[in-house]
Scaffold this active site. Sequence first.
Site, short mmCIF file in Angstrom:
data_model
loop_
_atom_site.label_atom_id
_atom_site.label_comp_id
_atom_site.label_asym_id
_atom_site.label_seq_id
_atom_site.Cartn_x
_atom_site.Cartn_y
_atom_site.Cartn_z
CE LYS A 13 -1.95 -1.19 3.85
NZ LYS A 13 -1.24 -2.48 4.14
NE ARG A 88 -4.26 -1.58 10.04
CZ ARG A 88 -2.99 -1.09 9.27
NH1 ARG A 88 -3.15 0.17 8.85
NH2 ARG A 88 -2.10 -1.82 9.13
NE ARG A 127 7.38 -2.40 6.18
CZ ARG A 127 6.04 -2.57 6.20
NH1 ARG A 127 5.21 -2.13 5.33
NH2 ARG A 127 5.49 -3.05 7.18
NE ARG A 161 6.03 -0.47 10.54
CZ ARG A 161 4.94 -0.75 9.87
NH1 ARG A 161 4.74 -0.21 8.56
NH2 ARG A 161 3.75 -1.38 10.19
NE ARG A 172 1.97 -5.27 11.30
CZ ARG A 172 3.18 -5.00 10.67
NH1 ARG A 172 4.41 -5.37 11.26
NH2 ARG A 172 3.11 -4.49 9.47
#
Length: 219
Positions: A13, A88, A127, A161, A172
């Site tokens: 996203k 969400r 990431r 992160r 998640r």
Amino acid sequence: MDLVLLGPPGGGKGTQAKRLMDKFGLVQLSTGDMLRAAVASGSEIGKRAKAVMDAGQLVSDDIVIGIIDERLDAPDTKGGVIFDGFPRTVAQAEALDAMLARKGRRLGHAIEIRVPDQLLIDRITGRFTCAKCGAGYHDQFQKPKAAGVCDKCGGTEFVRRADDNAETVTKRLGAYHAQTAPLLPYYEGKGVLSVVDGTQDIAEVTRALEAILDGAKVG
Ligand code: ADP
Ligand code: ADP
Ligand code: ZN
């Protein structure tokens, strides 16, 4: 016109929102980025959000709805926004509809970037982002052209992160399927839902999204 990008954590996203911004004159609104900024600033909201985010759960609807409501009053959002990671929950989607109507705005599209769970662990654990400009990278799938140097700004510091670890990712993903996936039928019922195959490479996903935004047939 406003646009919602839906999809699981690590689905692409944020990557796609950044690639669409310039072409369509839209501003990316990432509730994840806003919450991380609140945590970093040590604000009251940040303090309340931190433990929840570290645990891979969703921050309360009231907090994120409040953040978005305020952000949409800023003049830079007038030309349209890309909601990235918001809504969400169905409660957030309903609040967004009410908010947009109140502010005289229109949701043109909700687009699901569809990626199966088994691909997401690698996406998320690999990431990292440029500490200076926020450009997104991946250890395997999107390396900087010169190792250790940001393509966009030349920065040499990168960050990962706290919640991008294998254990939190599983939580998640659980939250995504239980709380966010119900938004797919919600937006389908409103006639604004499209789906793109998020397993394609980054440029191909961008082309599929552009085709939807240009109003052309995807395929
Ligand atoms: P999200 O915002 O949905 O959580 P990101 O855009 O941050 O996801 O993407 C997660 C990671 O996967 C990033 O490191 C990014 O570089 C990488 N990535 C994004 N899209 C793709 C893709 N289509 N193929 C391979 N890797 C991707
Ligand atoms: P990702 O797309 O990789 O899951 P985000 O940056 O969108 O990451 O979100 C990181 C975390 O911030 C989420 O796991 C959640 O704790 C919190 N968060 C972000 N957006 C929302 C939202 N709309 N509602 C509730 N919590 C949110
Ligand atoms: Zn940079």
